[in-house]
Design a protein around this motif. Structure first.
Motif, PDB file in Angstrom:
ATOM      1  N   SER A  39     -10.986  -9.864  69.299  1.00 31.56           N
ATOM      2  CA  SER A  39     -12.115  -9.824  70.229  1.00 31.56           C
ATOM      3  C   SER A  39     -11.694 -10.369  71.591  1.00 31.56           C
ATOM      4  N   ASN A  40     -12.494 -10.065  72.614  1.00 32.82           N
ATOM      5  CA  ASN A  40     -12.205 -10.565  73.962  1.00 32.82           C
ATOM      6  C   ASN A  40     -12.171 -12.089  73.995  1.00 32.82           C
ATOM      7  N   ARG A  41     -13.096 -12.701  73.272  1.00 34.90           N
ATOM      8  CA  ARG A  41     -13.145 -14.167  73.242  1.00 34.90           C
ATOM      9  C   ARG A  41     -11.879 -14.749  72.641  1.00 34.90           C
ATOM     10  N   ARG A  42     -11.411 -14.167  71.539  1.00 36.94           N
ATOM     11  CA  ARG A  42     -10.199 -14.668  70.895  1.00 36.94           C
ATOM     12  C   ARG A  42      -8.976 -14.448  71.783  1.00 36.94           C
ATOM     13  N   ILE A  43      -8.904 -13.287  72.413  1.00 41.17           N
ATOM     14  CA  ILE A  43      -7.773 -13.013  73.300  1.00 41.17           C
ATOM     15  C   ILE A  43      -7.741 -14.006  74.457  1.00 41.17           C
ATOM     16  N   LEU A  44      -8.918 -14.274  75.038  1.00 42.37           N
ATOM     17  CA  LEU A  44      -8.991 -15.183  76.180  1.00 42.37           C
ATOM     18  C   LEU A  44      -8.633 -16.615  75.795  1.00 42.37           C
ATOM     19  N   LEU A  45      -9.208 -17.089  74.685  1.00 40.68           N
ATOM     20  CA  LEU A  45      -9.002 -18.486  74.287  1.00 40.68           C
ATOM     21  C   LEU A  45      -7.666 -18.713  73.596  1.00 40.68           C
ATOM     22  N   ARG A  46      -7.211 -17.727  72.844  1.00 41.98           N
ATOM     23  CA  ARG A  46      -6.027 -17.910  72.010  1.00 41.98           C
ATOM     24  C   ARG A  46      -4.727 -17.509  72.705  1.00 41.98           C
ATOM     25  N   HIS A  47      -4.794 -16.449  73.517  1.00 43.07           N
ATOM     26  CA  HIS A  47      -3.569 -15.884  74.061  1.00 43.07           C
ATOM     27  C   HIS A  47      -3.418 -16.043  75.577  1.00 43.07           C
ATOM     28  N   ILE A  48      -4.520 -16.037  76.311  1.00 44.88           N
ATOM     29  CA  ILE A  48      -4.417 -16.045  77.768  1.00 44.88           C
ATOM     30  C   ILE A  48      -4.482 -17.460  78.345  1.00 44.88           C
ATOM     31  N   LEU A  49      -5.554 -18.201  78.039  1.00 47.87           N
ATOM     32  CA  LEU A  49      -5.720 -19.527  78.642  1.00 47.87           C
ATOM     33  C   LEU A  49      -4.569 -20.494  78.329  1.00 47.87           C
ATOM     34  N   PRO A  50      -4.047 -20.540  77.090  1.00 46.08           N
ATOM     35  CA  PRO A  50      -2.918 -21.451  76.847  1.00 46.08           C
ATOM     36  C   PRO A  50      -1.710 -21.177  77.735  1.00 46.08           C
ATOM     37  N   GLY A 107     -13.918 -24.883  87.088  1.00 39.48           N
ATOM     38  CA  GLY A 107     -12.810 -24.051  87.542  1.00 39.48           C
ATOM     39  C   GLY A 107     -12.271 -23.147  86.453  1.00 39.48           C
ATOM     40  N   VAL A 108     -12.063 -23.707  85.259  1.00 34.66           N
ATOM     41  CA  VAL A 108     -11.512 -22.912  84.165  1.00 34.66           C
ATOM     42  C   VAL A 108     -12.516 -21.868  83.697  1.00 34.66           C
ATOM     43  N   LEU A 109     -13.780 -22.240  83.560  1.00 36.27           N
ATOM     44  CA  LEU A 109     -14.798 -21.308  83.081  1.00 36.27           C
ATOM     45  C   LEU A 109     -14.976 -20.134  84.050  1.00 36.27           C
ATOM     46  N   VAL A 110     -15.215 -20.449  85.314  1.00 35.95           N
ATOM     47  CA  VAL A 110     -15.454 -19.390  86.300  1.00 35.95           C
ATOM     48  C   VAL A 110     -14.190 -18.574  86.529  1.00 35.95           C
ATOM     49  N   GLY A 111     -13.047 -19.225  86.630  1.00 42.30           N
ATOM     50  CA  GLY A 111     -11.801 -18.503  86.868  1.00 42.30           C
ATOM     51  C   GLY A 111     -11.410 -17.598  85.720  1.00 42.30           C
ATOM     52  N   ALA A 112     -11.593 -18.069  84.479  1.00 40.66           N
ATOM     53  CA  ALA A 112     -11.237 -17.261  83.314  1.00 40.66           C
ATOM     54  C   ALA A 112     -12.124 -16.027  83.206  1.00 40.66           C
ATOM     55  N   ALA A 134      -9.171 -24.885  91.564  1.00 39.06           N
ATOM     56  CA  ALA A 134      -8.902 -24.707  90.137  1.00 39.06           C
ATOM     57  C   ALA A 134      -9.330 -23.315  89.690  1.00 39.06           C
ATOM     58  N   MET A 135     -10.456 -22.844  90.194  1.00 32.42           N
ATOM     59  CA  MET A 135     -10.922 -21.497  89.846  1.00 32.42           C
ATOM     60  C   MET A 135      -9.915 -20.454  90.293  1.00 32.42           C
ATOM     61  N   ARG A 136      -9.407 -20.566  91.507  1.00 32.52           N
ATOM     62  CA  ARG A 136      -8.440 -19.603  92.027  1.00 32.52           C
ATOM     63  C   ARG A 136      -7.152 -19.615  91.209  1.00 32.52           C
ATOM     64  N   LEU A 137      -6.700 -20.806  90.844  1.00 35.36           N
ATOM     65  CA  LEU A 137      -5.478 -20.911  90.042  1.00 35.36           C
ATOM     66  C   LEU A 137      -5.648 -20.230  88.682  1.00 35.36           C
ATOM     67  N   VAL A 138      -6.759 -20.536  88.006  1.00 35.47           N
ATOM     68  CA  VAL A 138      -6.999 -19.948  86.684  1.00 35.47           C
ATOM     69  C   VAL A 138      -7.166 -18.443  86.803  1.00 35.47           C
ATOM     70  N   ARG A 139      -7.910 -17.987  87.784  1.00 37.66           N
ATOM     71  CA  ARG A 139      -8.133 -16.544  87.961  1.00 37.66           C
ATOM     72  C   ARG A 139      -6.815 -15.804  88.155  1.00 37.66           C
ATOM     73  N   SER A 140      -5.956 -16.302  89.031  1.00 36.44           N
ATOM     74  CA  SER A 140      -4.686 -15.613  89.291  1.00 36.44           C
ATOM     75  C   SER A 140      -3.792 -15.613  88.061  1.00 36.44           C
ATOM     76  N   GLN A 141      -3.781 -16.718  87.303  1.00 39.33           N
ATOM     77  CA  GLN A 141      -2.959 -16.776  86.099  1.00 39.33           C
ATOM     78  C   GLN A 141      -3.488 -15.842  85.014  1.00 39.33           C
ATOM     79  N   VAL A 142      -4.808 -15.786  84.869  1.00 37.91           N
ATOM     80  CA  VAL A 142      -5.407 -14.903  83.863  1.00 37.91           C
ATOM     81  C   VAL A 142      -5.103 -13.445  84.196  1.00 37.91           C
ATOM     82  N   ILE A 143      -5.218 -13.077  85.468  1.00 34.64           N
ATOM     83  CA  ILE A 143      -4.915 -11.696  85.874  1.00 34.64           C
ATOM     84  C   ILE A 143      -3.461 -11.354  85.570  1.00 34.64           C
ATOM     85  N   ALA A 144      -2.546 -12.313  85.800  1.00 32.81           N
ATOM     86  CA  ALA A 144      -1.123 -12.060  85.546  1.00 32.81           C
ATOM     87  C   ALA A 144      -0.818 -11.973  84.055  1.00 32.81           C
ATOM     88  N   VAL A 145      -1.479 -12.817  83.254  1.00 35.00           N
ATOM     89  CA  VAL A 145      -1.149 -12.905  81.829  1.00 35.00           C
ATOM     90  C   VAL A 145      -1.815 -11.801  81.015  1.00 35.00           C
TER      91      VAL A 145
END
Length: 316
Positions: free
Chosen positions: A218-229, A130-135, A192-203
């Protein structure tokens, strides 16, 4: 001192001041927000009796799975005597005996291990998928988002129990603990995928994400460091509730004859075995059903408490 020397001196002073400002410690806005969120959530959880009831019950069932011999009062679930078949509960044997004359308390206690392992393993796979696909879907958008969303819709077309039943009935992955967990997770990751996707789009449109991108992250750092948390809160609530749902789903599949098979010990197997003796020995269905219901309720209560604690509108 000439005019040029004075100008050079003022330029050096400006540069030194600029370096001093740049060298000043910066405030990590993302961490500050996270710390505030979890601090406020913990304060709310500490005052919520439902959270403590669910947490204590959950801890009891986890200990029951880890050290079942303590809760079974030293009885062996496979030490059976047909002379004791279907005996009612007593002061010496609290849950009575099953049809084979086995101590039923020991059987119910040892059944917690398989049920909890399946619930926890399945929810772990649900989280990873869910987290991988949604992110990825929410962060990159466009064609990637469209393709992953349509794949998710395809899996949504099959209900959890029906999808897992078809997979297990085919026999391609077996019917052990890992097989049942994988079958449940394969048709349970979409929310779980839908929840993560909607939160990532908002954040991802937040100012601090734009600032990180402007600083060359980088995109990876932004995603892991700033968005997913900052997108993990609703997923954590969903995960806690889903553990209970998956435990109940495992018992349902086993009851239907496509889950765990003997000689495994499971609450679903115990309920399935006792249904034909409901009139003469109702304790064979009552006790595993009661423990199963309490376990599911414990995780749902913790999930509800987490939802209230992590929702700012509930604390307003």
């Amino acid at each position: 001192m000439t005019d040029q020397q004075q100008a050079d001196l003022r330029h050096d002073e400006v540069e030194a001041g600029t370096q001093t400002v740049l060298a000043a410690p910066s405030i990590d806005v993302t961490n500050a927000r996270q710390n505030s969120l979890w601090s406020d959530a913990w304060d709310s959880l500490r005052r919520n009796p439902l959270f403590w009831i669910g947490a204590v019950l959950g801890l009891v069932f986890v200990l029951m799975a880890l050290i079942p011999q303590v809760f079974a009062r030293g009885a062996d679930p496979r030490a059976c005597n047909l002379a004791n078949s279907n005996q009612k509960p007593s002061a010496e044997h609290w849950f009575g005996f099953d049809q084979q004359g086995c101590d039923y308390l020991a059987n119910v206690v040892y059944g917690a291990r398989n049920s909890l392992i399946i619930g926890l393993l399945a929810v772990l796979v649900v989280l990873v998928l869910g987290v991988l696909v949604g992110a990825v879907s929410g962060f990159y958008g466009g064609m990637i988002d469209s393709v992953l969303s349509r794949i998710t819709d395809i899996f949504y077309a099959l209900p959890l129990i029906l999808g897992a039943l078809v997979v297990l009935r085919s026999g391609t992955i077996g019917r052990g603990v890992v097989a049942v967990a994988i079958a449940l997770a394969a048709f349970g990751w979409m929310t779980a995928m839908r929840l993560v996707r909607s939160q990532v789009i908002a954040v991802k449109s937040s100012d601090y994400v734009a600032a990180a991108r402007a600083m060359g992250a980088s995109n990876r750092r932004i995603l892991l460091r700033h968005i997913l948390p900052n997108a993990v809160a609703p997923v954590l609530v969903y995960t806690t509730i889903t553990i209970g749902v998956l435990i109940a789903a495992e018992a349902t599949l086993t009851f239907l004859g496509v889950g765990l098979q003997r000689p495994a010990i499971s609450w679903g197997l115990q309920i399935e075995n006792g249904q034909s003796l409901l009139r003469t020995a109702p304790h064979l269905v009552l006790f595993p059903s009661l423990i199963l219901t309490t376990t599911v309720m414990a995780f749902i209560m913790m999930g509800d408490a987490l939802r209230d604690a992590l929702d700012p509108r509930q604390r307003a």
